[in-house]
Design a protein around this motif. Structure first.
Motif, PDB file in Angstrom:
ATOM      1  N   ALA A  38       0.813  -1.220   0.000  1.00  0.00           N
ATOM      2  CA  ALA A  38       0.000   0.000   0.000  1.00  0.00           C
ATOM      3  C   ALA A  38       0.844   1.265   0.000  1.00  0.00           C
ATOM      4  O   ALA A  38       0.357   2.329   0.385  1.00  0.00           O
ATOM      5  N   ARG A  41      -0.801   3.945  -2.278  1.00  0.00           N
ATOM      6  CA  ARG A  41      -2.033   4.491  -1.700  1.00  0.00           C
ATOM      7  C   ARG A  41      -1.708   5.451  -0.561  1.00  0.00           C
ATOM      8  O   ARG A  41      -2.320   6.507  -0.425  1.00  0.00           O
ATOM      9  N   THR A  45      -2.482   9.559  -0.301  1.00  0.00           N
ATOM     10  CA  THR A  45      -3.164  10.122   0.874  1.00  0.00           C
ATOM     11  C   THR A  45      -2.320  11.210   1.518  1.00  0.00           C
ATOM     12  O   THR A  45      -2.824  12.286   1.848  1.00  0.00           O
ATOM     13  N   GLU A  99      -4.955  -0.716   5.883  1.00  0.00           N
ATOM     14  CA  GLU A  99      -4.664  -1.719   4.858  1.00  0.00           C
ATOM     15  C   GLU A  99      -4.305  -3.072   5.468  1.00  0.00           C
ATOM     16  O   GLU A  99      -4.688  -4.113   4.948  1.00  0.00           O
TER      17      GLU A  99
END
Length: 105
Positions: A38, A41, A45, A99
């Motif tokens: 992750a 991601r 963010t 996650e």
């Protein structure tokens, strides 16, 4: 009520205490993000939240909401370097835990 004595890491790291804690939690975030695949991601963010966090942090420091002890004294763009790291580590750690918890879904 049970009181537990917390070790004083400030006595060990001195002015690098805040930096050391950010690095430690940053490593934890990185490990979890890597494990959960992750990293991208979390990067998205962090990039989305960083400008808002910067303005909030700059403002609260400027008006004197809080003072940061045990820091290096290095400022970048008007706020401590440790705060910049904090603004990356916190959302990364939140994404990392999310996650990791939901990787089986």
């Amino acid at each position: 009520m049970l009181l537990v004595s917390i070790p004083d890491i400030g006595a060990v790291f001195g002015t690098y205490t805040y930096l050391a804690s950010e690095v430690a939690f940053g490593v934890l975030a990185f490990v979890f993000l890597y494990r959960a695949d992750a990293l991208r991601r979390a990067g998205v963010t962090v990039a989305a939240l960083y400008p808002i966090a910067y303005i909030w942090d700059w403002y609260t420091l400027t008006i004197g909401v809080f003072a940061i002890q045990l820091r290096t004294g290095v400022d970048v763009l008007g706020i401590p370097v440790e705060e910049h790291i904090f603004m990356v580590v916190v959302p990364a750690l939140v994404v990392a835990f999310h996650e990791t918890i939901h990787e089986q879904d």
